[in-house]
Design an enzyme around this catalytic site. Structure first.
Site, PDB file in Angstrom:
ATOM      1  N   THR A  46       1.857   3.118 -17.203  1.00  0.00           N
ATOM      2  CA  THR A  46       0.555   2.550 -16.842  1.00  0.00           C
ATOM      3  C   THR A  46       0.112   1.612 -17.962  1.00  0.00           C
ATOM      4  O   THR A  46       0.650   1.643 -19.066  1.00  0.00           O
ATOM      5  CB  THR A  46      -0.525   3.640 -16.683  1.00  0.00           C
ATOM      6  OG1 THR A  46      -0.796   4.212 -17.976  1.00  0.00           O
ATOM      7  CG2 THR A  46      -0.086   4.721 -15.720  1.00  0.00           C
ATOM      8  N   LEU A 109       0.397   6.776 -21.067  1.00  0.00           N
ATOM      9  CA  LEU A 109      -1.027   6.440 -21.132  1.00  0.00           C
ATOM     10  C   LEU A 109      -1.271   5.695 -22.441  1.00  0.00           C
ATOM     11  O   LEU A 109      -0.854   6.154 -23.513  1.00  0.00           O
ATOM     12  CB  LEU A 109      -1.878   7.714 -21.083  1.00  0.00           C
ATOM     13  CG  LEU A 109      -3.393   7.534 -21.183  1.00  0.00           C
ATOM     14  CD1 LEU A 109      -3.933   6.689 -20.025  1.00  0.00           C
ATOM     15  CD2 LEU A 109      -4.085   8.902 -21.198  1.00  0.00           C
ATOM     16  N   ILE A 140       2.369   8.661 -25.109  1.00  0.00           N
ATOM     17  CA  ILE A 140       1.230   7.856 -25.544  1.00  0.00           C
ATOM     18  C   ILE A 140       1.764   6.470 -25.902  1.00  0.00           C
ATOM     19  O   ILE A 140       2.691   6.345 -26.708  1.00  0.00           O
ATOM     20  CB  ILE A 140       0.529   8.479 -26.768  1.00  0.00           C
ATOM     21  CG1 ILE A 140       0.020   9.889 -26.434  1.00  0.00           C
ATOM     22  CG2 ILE A 140      -0.619   7.572 -27.223  1.00  0.00           C
ATOM     23  CD1 ILE A 140      -1.010   9.951 -25.325  1.00  0.00           C
ATOM     24  N   LYS A 141       1.162   5.442 -25.291  1.00  0.00           N
ATOM     25  CA  LYS A 141       1.612   4.075 -25.558  1.00  0.00           C
ATOM     26  C   LYS A 141       0.877   3.497 -26.759  1.00  0.00           C
ATOM     27  O   LYS A 141      -0.354   3.479 -26.790  1.00  0.00           O
ATOM     28  CB  LYS A 141       1.351   3.179 -24.338  1.00  0.00           C
ATOM     29  CG  LYS A 141       2.421   3.257 -23.278  1.00  0.00           C
ATOM     30  CD  LYS A 141       2.055   2.432 -22.071  1.00  0.00           C
ATOM     31  CE  LYS A 141       2.785   1.128 -22.029  1.00  0.00           C
ATOM     32  NZ  LYS A 141       2.613   0.439 -20.720  1.00  0.00           N
ATOM     33  N   ILE A 142       1.657   3.052 -27.725  1.00  0.00           N
ATOM     34  CA  ILE A 142       1.112   2.427 -28.936  1.00  0.00           C
ATOM     35  C   ILE A 142       1.754   1.046 -29.076  1.00  0.00           C
ATOM     36  O   ILE A 142       2.978   0.926 -29.002  1.00  0.00           O
ATOM     37  CB  ILE A 142       1.416   3.285 -30.186  1.00  0.00           C
ATOM     38  CG1 ILE A 142       0.721   4.641 -30.087  1.00  0.00           C
ATOM     39  CG2 ILE A 142       1.003   2.556 -31.460  1.00  0.00           C
ATOM     40  CD1 ILE A 142       1.038   5.595 -31.228  1.00  0.00           C
TER      41      ILE A 142
END
Length: 367
Positions: A46, A109, A140-142
């Site tokens: 996403t 996310l 977790i998207k960084i």
């Protein structure tokens, strides 16, 4: 249910098929489950743009928005509550895939894109989102900004699985792999810490590279046959870098302790130029231990007429020639990648702002 043959062949060649989209309607209607059952889908990504489209175009969020409106929650809290709920439900739907594969069945996310140049705030938000969703098959998207790199290291060290996003250049990709290994090594300093369940992917963007380079080739009056090749070539050489790093002695020591490789993920694989094959960025990026996250339109195109191309490790010499030809035509690749990163961060900030505005309006309406 039978799997689509073309997508099953892609999967068999080592490419994990992920859907680059999520909405509450997609989950509730059974569409996501159907894609898992019939289209080899084993993961979901996403981003703020995806959520903006999902929330503004559906009534499925009305009850939740109303409940938050009467409680007087802030726009920021409402946004996080809504997106975390969808991602949690998708994680639950994909939990059987995660149990079966051990590394897929993941849902991504993103940290708020406005934090892209703030290391401590990014790391803190990553930890908060990890706690909020509370599912082991979360990513977790960084973003792979210079400031994002230490946040990646810290998150991995803390046992948070990370999808590193917005990677455009080989130089930055190497820094991302370094950040991942450093995070694992930091975690390994604790004799009680385990690598179990910690996964990571590095999202290398493809079509946006072609869009920017094609424009510059046109401006330079270059040979038109060079167009539409740099994005794939750049990604192919990224895989070469991946093979090098994850066959090193440094990696072997971590693998011996149970660490998982950080897989390359091909992102931005929807073709922007209608002159190119609509399956270009799937067919040409076939390699073991990779992920390809694709819009449903691209997935359906491959299901209909896609073909598995030659394996990426056979392409390195050709890929080098393509990028050298692009340089020779007068295109400054370092500048291309810098522009793309700046634009990429800004696009997500704009989408996040749009999403915030939309949620703010709906909170007012639902009171």
């Amino acid at each position: 249910m039978s799997q689509n043959e073309n997508l099953a062949a892609l999967s068999k060649a080592g490419v994990a098929v992920w859907l680059d989209d999520l909405s509450r309607d997609r989950i509730r209607s059974g569409n996501l489950q159907q894609l898992v059952d019939e289209h080899s889908v084993v993961g979901v990504t996403t981003n703020p743009s995806i959520f903006a489209a999902a929330i503004s175009g559906s009534e499925s969020y009305d009850d939740q928005l109303h409940a938050m409106a009467v409680r007087g929650v802030s726009v920021e809290e409402a946004l996080r509550t809504i997106t975390a709920a969808d991602v949690r439900d998708a994680c639950d739907l994909l939990a059987p895939v995660a149990a079966l594969t051990g590394r897929d069945g993941r849902v991504s996310l993103e940290v708020a894109p406005g934090l892209a140049h703030e290391t401590d705030a990014t790391a803190a938000e990553a930890a908060h989102l990890w706690w909020l969703v509370d599912r082991p098959n979360l990513f977790i998207k960084i973003p792979a900004t210079v400031e994002g790199l230490p946040a990646i290291t810290e998150s991995i060290a803390n046992g948070i699985s990370v999808n590193v996003t917005l990677i455009f250049s080989l130089e930055r990709y190497r820094a991302v792999m370094e950040a991942y290994l450093a995070g694992l090594e930091k975690r390994a300093e604790d004799p009680d810490a385990s690598f179990e369940g910690i996964e990571s992917v590095a999202s290398f963007f493809v079509s946006r590279v072609d869009t920017e380079i094609d424009k510059r080739l046109d401006d330079a009056g270059a040979d038109p046959s060079l167009k539409g090749k740099a994005g794939v070539a750049n990604a192919q050489l990224a895989y070469q870098a991946y093979e090098e790093v994850f066959s090193s002695d440094r990696w072997a020591a971590l693998e011996e302790r149970g660490a998982s490789k950080q897989r390359p993920l091909w992102a931005s694989t929807g073709v922007k130029n209608p002159d190119y094959s609509d399956t270009l960025y799937l067919s040409e990026l076939v390699a073991p231990d990779t992920v390809n996250t694709m819009p449903e339109k691209t997935m359906q195109a491959f299901a209909d007429h896609g073909q598995v191309g030659r394996p990426v490790p056979e392409t390195y010499a050709d890929a080098e020639k393509v990028l050298q030809s692009v340089r020779d035509a007068g295109v400054d690749l370092d500048d291309v990648f810098a522009v793309l990163e700046t634009e990429g961060v800004q696009k997500f900030i704009d989408a996040w702002d749009e999403l915030s505005g939309s949620v703010e309006e709906q909170l007012k309406d639902k009171k």
